[in-house]
Design a protein around this motif. Structure first.
Motif, PDB file in Angstrom:
ATOM      1  N   ASP A  85       5.852  -4.370   7.465  1.00 61.03           N
ATOM      2  CA  ASP A  85       6.842  -3.603   8.276  1.00 61.03           C
ATOM      3  C   ASP A  85       6.493  -2.252   8.868  1.00 61.03           C
ATOM      4  OD1 ASP A  85       8.434  -5.696   7.601  1.00 61.03           O
ATOM      5  OD2 ASP A  85       9.430  -4.578   5.807  1.00 61.03           O
ATOM      6  N   THR A  86       5.490  -1.645   8.623  1.00 62.04           N
ATOM      7  CA  THR A  86       4.959  -0.368   9.069  1.00 62.04           C
ATOM      8  C   THR A  86       3.401  -0.644   9.758  1.00 62.04           C
ATOM      9  OG1 THR A  86       4.366   0.531   6.789  1.00 62.04           O
ATOM     10  CG2 THR A  86       6.534   0.757   7.708  1.00 62.04           C
ATOM     11  N   GLY A  87       3.074  -1.860  10.022  1.00 59.60           N
ATOM     12  CA  GLY A  87       1.666  -1.739  10.874  1.00 59.60           C
ATOM     13  C   GLY A  87       0.608  -1.880   9.905  1.00 59.60           C
ATOM     14  N   GLY A  88       1.027  -2.390   8.523  1.00 61.21           N
ATOM     15  CA  GLY A  88       0.029  -2.758   7.741  1.00 61.21           C
ATOM     16  C   GLY A  88      -0.696  -1.375   6.798  1.00 61.21           C
ATOM     17  N   VAL A  89       0.155  -0.358   7.025  1.00 59.17           N
ATOM     18  CA  VAL A  89      -0.558   0.769   6.205  1.00 59.17           C
ATOM     19  C   VAL A  89       1.126   1.574   5.861  1.00 59.17           C
ATOM     20  CG1 VAL A  89      -2.485   1.157   7.521  1.00 59.17           C
ATOM     21  CG2 VAL A  89      -0.487   2.134   8.473  1.00 59.17           C
ATOM     22  N   PRO A  90       0.698   2.685   4.843  1.00 61.18           N
ATOM     23  CA  PRO A  90       1.922   3.353   4.244  1.00 61.18           C
ATOM     24  C   PRO A  90       2.131   4.522   5.254  1.00 61.18           C
ATOM     25  CG  PRO A  90      -0.308   3.694   2.896  1.00 61.18           C
ATOM     26  CD  PRO A  90      -0.553   2.649   3.988  1.00 61.18           C
ATOM     27  N   VAL A  91       2.615   4.334   6.089  1.00 61.45           N
ATOM     28  CA  VAL A  91       2.909   5.498   7.222  1.00 61.45           C
ATOM     29  C   VAL A  91       3.869   6.567   6.337  1.00 61.45           C
ATOM     30  CG1 VAL A  91       2.844   4.044   8.905  1.00 61.45           C
ATOM     31  CG2 VAL A  91       5.172   4.534   8.102  1.00 61.45           C
ATOM     32  N   VAL A  92       3.761   7.682   6.993  1.00 64.32           N
ATOM     33  CA  VAL A  92       4.624   8.559   6.527  1.00 64.32           C
ATOM     34  C   VAL A  92       6.087   8.607   7.062  1.00 64.32           C
ATOM     35  CG1 VAL A  92       4.901  11.310   6.595  1.00 64.32           C
ATOM     36  CG2 VAL A  92       2.678  10.427   6.644  1.00 64.32           C
ATOM     37  N   ASN A  93       6.960   8.099   5.919  1.00 65.63           N
ATOM     38  CA  ASN A  93       8.354   7.966   6.331  1.00 65.63           C
ATOM     39  C   ASN A  93       9.127   8.293   5.090  1.00 65.63           C
ATOM     40  OD1 ASN A  93       8.276   5.643   4.551  1.00 65.63           O
ATOM     41  ND2 ASN A  93       8.056   4.248   6.163  1.00 65.63           N
ATOM     42  N   GLU A  94      10.381   8.068   5.001  1.00 71.46           N
ATOM     43  CA  GLU A  94      11.161   8.392   3.622  1.00 71.46           C
ATOM     44  C   GLU A  94      10.763   7.529   2.494  1.00 71.46           C
ATOM     45  OE1 GLU A  94      13.025   4.728   5.854  1.00 71.46           O
ATOM     46  OE2 GLU A  94      12.034   6.707   6.262  1.00 71.46           O
ATOM     47  N   VAL A  95       9.848   6.575   2.520  1.00 65.75           N
ATOM     48  CA  VAL A  95       9.523   5.912   1.456  1.00 65.75           C
ATOM     49  C   VAL A  95       8.139   6.043   0.995  1.00 65.75           C
ATOM     50  CG1 VAL A  95       9.095   3.541   0.301  1.00 65.75           C
ATOM     51  CG2 VAL A  95      11.359   4.050   1.904  1.00 65.75           C
ATOM     52  N   THR A  96       7.084   5.898   1.968  1.00 64.51           N
ATOM     53  CA  THR A  96       5.775   6.277   1.762  1.00 64.51           C
ATOM     54  C   THR A  96       5.304   7.530   2.341  1.00 64.51           C
ATOM     55  OG1 THR A  96       5.220   4.826   3.561  1.00 64.51           O
ATOM     56  CG2 THR A  96       5.323   3.812   1.189  1.00 64.51           C
ATOM     57  N   ASP A  97       3.928   7.805   1.940  1.00 68.13           N
ATOM     58  CA  ASP A  97       3.428   9.241   2.276  1.00 68.13           C
ATOM     59  C   ASP A  97       2.290   9.288   2.585  1.00 68.13           C
ATOM     60  OD1 ASP A  97       4.559  12.086   2.863  1.00 68.13           O
ATOM     61  OD2 ASP A  97       3.359  12.452   1.131  1.00 68.13           O
TER      62      ASP A  97
ATOM     63  N   TYR B 109       0.819   6.667  -1.347  1.00 69.04           N
ATOM     64  CA  TYR B 109       1.608   7.539  -1.883  1.00 69.04           C
ATOM     65  C   TYR B 109       3.210   7.179  -1.739  1.00 69.04           C
ATOM     66  CZ  TYR B 109      -1.819  10.932  -2.786  1.00 69.04           C
ATOM     67  OH  TYR B 109      -3.133  11.571  -3.585  1.00 69.04           O
ATOM     68  N   TYR B 110       4.152   7.137  -2.737  1.00 69.44           N
ATOM     69  CA  TYR B 110       5.189   6.983  -2.678  1.00 69.44           C
ATOM     70  C   TYR B 110       6.263   8.148  -2.821  1.00 69.44           C
ATOM     71  CZ  TYR B 110       4.737   1.856  -2.070  1.00 69.44           C
ATOM     72  OH  TYR B 110       4.437   0.527  -1.438  1.00 69.44           O
ATOM     73  N   ARG B 111       7.271   8.336  -2.012  1.00 68.17           N
ATOM     74  CA  ARG B 111       8.167   9.239  -2.206  1.00 68.17           C
ATOM     75  C   ARG B 111       9.451   8.926  -3.178  1.00 68.17           C
ATOM     76  NH1 ARG B 111       8.428  12.149   3.568  1.00 68.17           N
ATOM     77  NH2 ARG B 111       9.629  13.935   2.261  1.00 68.17           N
ATOM     78  N   THR B 112       9.606   7.679  -3.093  1.00 67.25           N
ATOM     79  CA  THR B 112      10.950   6.967  -3.754  1.00 67.25           C
ATOM     80  C   THR B 112      10.185   5.673  -4.448  1.00 67.25           C
ATOM     81  OG1 THR B 112      11.173   5.151  -1.784  1.00 67.25           O
ATOM     82  CG2 THR B 112      12.269   7.447  -1.730  1.00 67.25           C
ATOM     83  N   ALA B 113      11.129   5.262  -5.380  1.00 70.97           N
ATOM     84  CA  ALA B 113      10.712   3.785  -6.075  1.00 70.97           C
ATOM     85  C   ALA B 113      10.336   2.752  -5.021  1.00 70.97           C
ATOM     86  CB  ALA B 113      11.919   3.426  -6.739  1.00 70.97           C
ATOM     87  N   ILE B 114       9.415   1.949  -5.334  1.00 71.74           N
ATOM     88  CA  ILE B 114       8.949   0.766  -4.367  1.00 71.74           C
ATOM     89  C   ILE B 114      10.255   0.039  -4.031  1.00 71.74           C
ATOM     90  CG2 ILE B 114       7.042  -1.198  -3.944  1.00 71.74           C
ATOM     91  CD1 ILE B 114       5.537   0.294  -6.094  1.00 71.74           C
ATOM     92  N   PRO B 115      10.505  -0.389  -2.559  1.00 73.99           N
ATOM     93  CA  PRO B 115      11.547  -1.196  -2.402  1.00 73.99           C
ATOM     94  C   PRO B 115      11.650  -2.459  -2.859  1.00 73.99           C
ATOM     95  CG  PRO B 115      10.900   0.260  -0.404  1.00 73.99           C
ATOM     96  CD  PRO B 115       9.758   0.288  -1.607  1.00 73.99           C
ATOM     97  N   ALA B 116      12.437  -3.170  -2.928  1.00 74.34           N
ATOM     98  CA  ALA B 116      12.365  -4.555  -3.595  1.00 74.34           C
ATOM     99  C   ALA B 116      11.570  -5.555  -2.884  1.00 74.34           C
ATOM    100  CB  ALA B 116      13.882  -4.943  -3.597  1.00 74.34           C
ATOM    101  N   ALA B 117      11.557  -5.254  -1.619  1.00 79.25           N
ATOM    102  CA  ALA B 117      10.924  -6.307  -0.870  1.00 79.25           C
ATOM    103  C   ALA B 117       9.191  -6.057  -0.976  1.00 79.25           C
ATOM    104  CB  ALA B 117      11.139  -6.277   0.901  1.00 79.25           C
ATOM    105  N   GLN B 118       8.974  -4.894  -1.050  1.00 80.35           N
ATOM    106  CA  GLN B 118       7.660  -4.686  -1.285  1.00 80.35           C
ATOM    107  C   GLN B 118       7.090  -5.210  -2.730  1.00 80.35           C
ATOM    108  OE1 GLN B 118       6.257  -0.814  -0.263  1.00 80.35           O
ATOM    109  NE2 GLN B 118       7.030  -0.800   1.879  1.00 80.35           N
ATOM    110  N   ILE B 119       7.996  -4.995  -3.765  1.00 81.91           N
ATOM    111  CA  ILE B 119       7.716  -5.378  -4.841  1.00 81.91           C
ATOM    112  C   ILE B 119       7.605  -6.975  -5.209  1.00 81.91           C
ATOM    113  CG2 ILE B 119       8.505  -5.559  -7.386  1.00 81.91           C
ATOM    114  CD1 ILE B 119       9.973  -3.046  -7.048  1.00 81.91           C
ATOM    115  N   ASP B 120       8.455  -7.761  -4.173  1.00 83.61           N
ATOM    116  CA  ASP B 120       8.114  -9.103  -4.054  1.00 83.61           C
ATOM    117  C   ASP B 120       7.006  -9.505  -3.561  1.00 83.61           C
ATOM    118  OD1 ASP B 120      10.394 -10.341  -5.324  1.00 83.61           O
ATOM    119  OD2 ASP B 120      11.793 -10.251  -3.248  1.00 83.61           O
TER     120      ASP B 120
END
Length: 550
Positions: free
Chosen positions: A479-491, A393-404
């Motif tokens: 950058d977050t251990g291989g999973v979409p942790v709960v933070n300001e970007v992913t959920d 889950y994403y709380r914001t647009a996907i960051p540029a580095a992840q899109i790359d």
């Protein structure tokens, strides 16, 4: 110790086991009430091979028996016998599970709910009742043709209600109407007490209901955790009167459906970045409910380059004011700066069929559109395919580095598989109108969901397919251990897209457990419900809710 055969004393091989409460109940239970015979399929039955697998052909089992119950009493009888005989029991609703939660080497008995498929108005509960084996398209058709109402559930026609609803199901109407559990009034569950007694519990959202926590656990806690769900009752919060046509939301009479694609041959890295960023920015901007954009849903398929195209399907309530302008504004926002010509969607995208004639938005009746999206499914309708899936889950647009990183993985040359994709799908709107702890489904602050999928048929392709998917997912979240942790970007992750790798420290190197990724802060409460209603851990699988202290 040798355990007796599940059918011992009840049926011949390949026949129907005659299960009765009298025969199965412990002495403290009520006796004397006979239960109708349960259809039971065993290895000698010609139906057996069809009954020991789901839609994902990776997972099969070799149980002693598959029991197809038609009533709650039969479910209770099967559960009671399994407990008394120490048999490992799993439950199938629709058969769409991505992991081996139902079909695995440990299972002795599969309880198949497909014959419990009725949809009807229950005057006593003043709610529409859906049995858990009902498939979603049949639920929609029955509700809509009978009363002009619906529930905002999933897209694929053959998904079963049991697992879908209990995991917090979503669909094309989620931004407009919320999640399916936002309209769940009650649930009937066969549970097993500490003394081994199988009992039937009805739990509702009523504040004074002593079993309200069991209702809450089934609003996103996932299937296979607390008992066997037999029936759901649906009535929207705040609905009044006794007319079923007024107790649930009405879908839009007509919708616009639009489908386009962009050829990979013309897609540069910069255009790819812009397309994904634009799509995500729109969803982050309109995450909160309260605008006309609540009525729009979009799915963006980022297919592997070997598939030839990236595709997008959008649905909008055609009856909202200036509907065509709302759609056009969305399309303009998504394609701003994307210098690649749109084309008709001439090839299937993930689980969606080609929609060649929809490059110009088409207005069509809602149920016709729902049936079209749900049944023209070339992937899930292929009986030869195996698959693996992941989610975020994403709380914001996907960051540029992840899109790359997504771009790099989708353009890898060591994989040629046109089914490999990441699907981005709308969230927010009315989904975000409910607090994260009001239901067990916690991802209320997400703007959209990402779902990784890959299918294959040849066993020789499995290793490469799994490696590609794992490397892809780990690279995006490096950058977050291989999973979409709960933070300001992913959920976190979606429990209805189960992923066993989240439990494996080889793939999840973060300090965030799979429990938090699925349930966030709601997990401890789910554990308390588990302790109360399944203290013997009868209902379990490889990622089931654990008893406190386990």
């Amino acid at each position: 110790m040798h355990r007796r055969n599940f059918l011992a004393g009840g049926a011949a091989a390949g026949g129907a086991a005659f299960l009765t409460q009298t025969a199965l109940a412990p002495p403290a239970a009520a006796a004397g009430t006979a239960v109708e015979p349960v259809t039971t399929v065993t290895p000698g039955d010609k139906r057996y091979q069809d009954m020991v697998r789901g839609y994902n052909q990776r997972w099969t089992a070799a149980p002693e028996a598959v029991c197809l119950a038609e009533t709650t009493a039969q479910v209770r009888a099967v559960v009671q016998r399994a407990v008394l005989q120490g048999k490992r029991l799993t439950v199938r609703s629709g058969g769409h599970c991505h992991e081996d939660w139902v079909y695995n080497s440990d299972v002795d008995v599969v309880l198949d709910m497909s014959k419990m498929n009725k949809v009807y108005f229950d005057a006593e509960k003043n709610a529409v009742c859906v049995e858990t084996g009902a498939q979603l398209l049949n639920v929609y058709e029955r509700m809509y043709r009978s009363w002009g109402v619906t529930i905002p559930a999933g897209i694929c026609f053959q998904v079963g209600a049991g697992g879908h609803v209990s995991g917090g199901g979503w669909g094309l109407l989620c931004r407009q109407l919320g999640l399916v559990v936002d309209h769940l009034y009650g649930v009937e569950v066969v549970t097993v007490a500490a003394d081994g007694t199988a009992r039937v519990v009805v739990a509702t959202r009523e504040p004074g209901d002593p079993h309200r926590d069991l209702w809450w656990a089934h609003t996103g806690g996932g299937g296979g955790n607390f008992g066997v769900i037999t029936r759901f009752w649906f009535r929207s919060p705040g609905a009044t009167g006794t007319d079923p046509a007024q107790l649930l939301p009405q879908p839009p009479p007509e919708v616009f459906v639009h489908a386009v694609s962009w050829p990979w041959a013309d897609m540069t890295r910069d255009c790819f970045q812009r397309l994904i960023r634009n799509w995500g920015d729109w969803h982050a901007k309109y995450l909160k409910p309260g605008t006309v954009n609540d009525h729009l849903f979009s799915a963006l398929w980022l297919n592997h380059r070997s598939g030839g195209y990236i595709g997008m399907v959008t649905q909008l309530d055609a009856t909202v004011p200036n509907a065509r302008k709302v759609l056009d504004d969305f399309l303009a926002a998504v394609t701003a700066g994307v210098d690649v010509a749109q084309e008709p969607m001439t090839t299937h995208m993930g689980e969606m069929a080609a929609m060649t004639g929809l490059a110009e938005p088409r207005r069509m009746p809602w149920f016709q559109a729902a049936r079209y999206a749900g049944t023209t499914n070339p992937t899930l309708n292929d009986p030869s395919l195996k698959s693996d899936n992941k989610s975020a889950y994403y709380r914001t647009a996907i960051p540029a580095a992840q899109i790359d990183r997504i771009y790099e993985q989708l353009t890898r040359d060591d994989l040629v598989n046109p089914t490999a994709n990441v699907q981005l799908s709308s969230f927010g709107g009315k989904v975000a109108a409910v607090a994260p702890d009001a239901t067990a489904f916690p991802h209320r602050e997400a703007a959209f969901k990402a779902a990784w999928s890959i299918w294959w048929t040849d066993p020789a392709d499995e290793a490469m397919s799994l490696r590609w998917l794992r490397e892809f997912y780990q690279s995006v979240y490096a950058d977050t251990g291989g999973v979409p942790v709960v933070n300001e970007v992913t959920d976190g992750c979606y429990v209805n897209y189960p992923d066993i790798d989240l439990s494996d420290p080889k793939y999840n190197t973060s300090d965030v457990s799979w429990q938090e990724l699925y349930y966030k802060g709601n997990y401890a409460r789910l554990q308390r419900v588990k302790q109360k209603y399944d203290p013997r851990d009868v209902f379990r699988h490889s990622q089931s809710v654990k008893l406190p202290g386990a």
